[in-house]
Write a protein that holds these residues in place. Sequence first.
Motif, PDB file in Angstrom:
ATOM      1  N   PHE A 118       0.795  -1.228   0.000  1.00 32.87           N
ATOM      2  CA  PHE A 118       0.000   0.000   0.000  1.00 32.87           C
ATOM      3  C   PHE A 118       0.830   1.283   0.000  1.00 32.87           C
ATOM      4  O   PHE A 118       0.398   2.291  -0.537  1.00 32.87           O
ATOM      5  CB  PHE A 118      -0.987   0.000   1.172  1.00 32.87           C
ATOM      6  N   VAL A 119       2.016   1.260   0.596  1.00 31.97           N
ATOM      7  CA  VAL A 119       2.837   2.473   0.652  1.00 31.97           C
ATOM      8  C   VAL A 119       3.833   2.513  -0.503  1.00 31.97           C
ATOM      9  O   VAL A 119       3.951   3.516  -1.195  1.00 31.97           O
ATOM     10  CB  VAL A 119       3.551   2.597   2.014  1.00 31.97           C
ATOM     11  N   ASP A 120       4.559   1.419  -0.699  1.00 32.90           N
ATOM     12  CA  ASP A 120       5.567   1.375  -1.773  1.00 32.90           C
ATOM     13  C   ASP A 120       4.999   0.913  -3.114  1.00 32.90           C
ATOM     14  O   ASP A 120       5.705   0.898  -4.105  1.00 32.90           O
ATOM     15  CB  ASP A 120       6.724   0.448  -1.375  1.00 32.90           C
ATOM     16  N   ARG A 121       3.736   0.488  -3.114  1.00 30.99           N
ATOM     17  CA  ARG A 121       3.045   0.065  -4.338  1.00 30.99           C
ATOM     18  C   ARG A 121       3.702  -1.161  -4.986  1.00 30.99           C
ATOM     19  O   ARG A 121       3.790  -1.258  -6.201  1.00 30.99           O
ATOM     20  CB  ARG A 121       2.950   1.198  -5.356  1.00 30.99           C
ATOM     21  N   ILE A 122       4.195  -2.073  -4.144  1.00 27.57           N
ATOM     22  CA  ILE A 122       4.771  -3.322  -4.642  1.00 27.57           C
ATOM     23  C   ILE A 122       3.824  -4.447  -4.257  1.00 27.57           C
ATOM     24  O   ILE A 122       3.720  -4.818  -3.088  1.00 27.57           O
ATOM     25  CB  ILE A 122       6.182  -3.557  -4.068  1.00 27.57           C
TER      26      ILE A 122
END
Length: 109
Positions: free
Chosen positions: A77-81
């Motif tokens: 959710f934060v790093d979009r991985i």
Amino acid sequence: MIQSILFFVLAGLLEIGGGYLVWLSLREGKSVWFAVAGFIVLGLYGVIPTLQPTNFGRTYAAYGGVFVVLSILWGWFVDRIKPDKFDILGGWVVLLGVLIVMYAPRNRM
């Protein structure tokens, strides 16, 4: 049990969030104030596990699994991985371990 789970989630978010702030400062060139804030948040993280109803070793063993799952979610959710099938499988395995270590009924003598 709900309160205990909330303490685990809060501790995880504080540890990951604090570490992320330090990461941003040292690895991504953000202001040193990100690192300072990260150190403060990491200090708060150190307090939360003391609110768990069991001993230190069991609390931190179970917390390790919670940390793994929250780290996978943070990355998503934060790093979009997006996690792959092995991230998801591993997350479920450690989450099962958390439930066993922390909440399995025990015979108290």
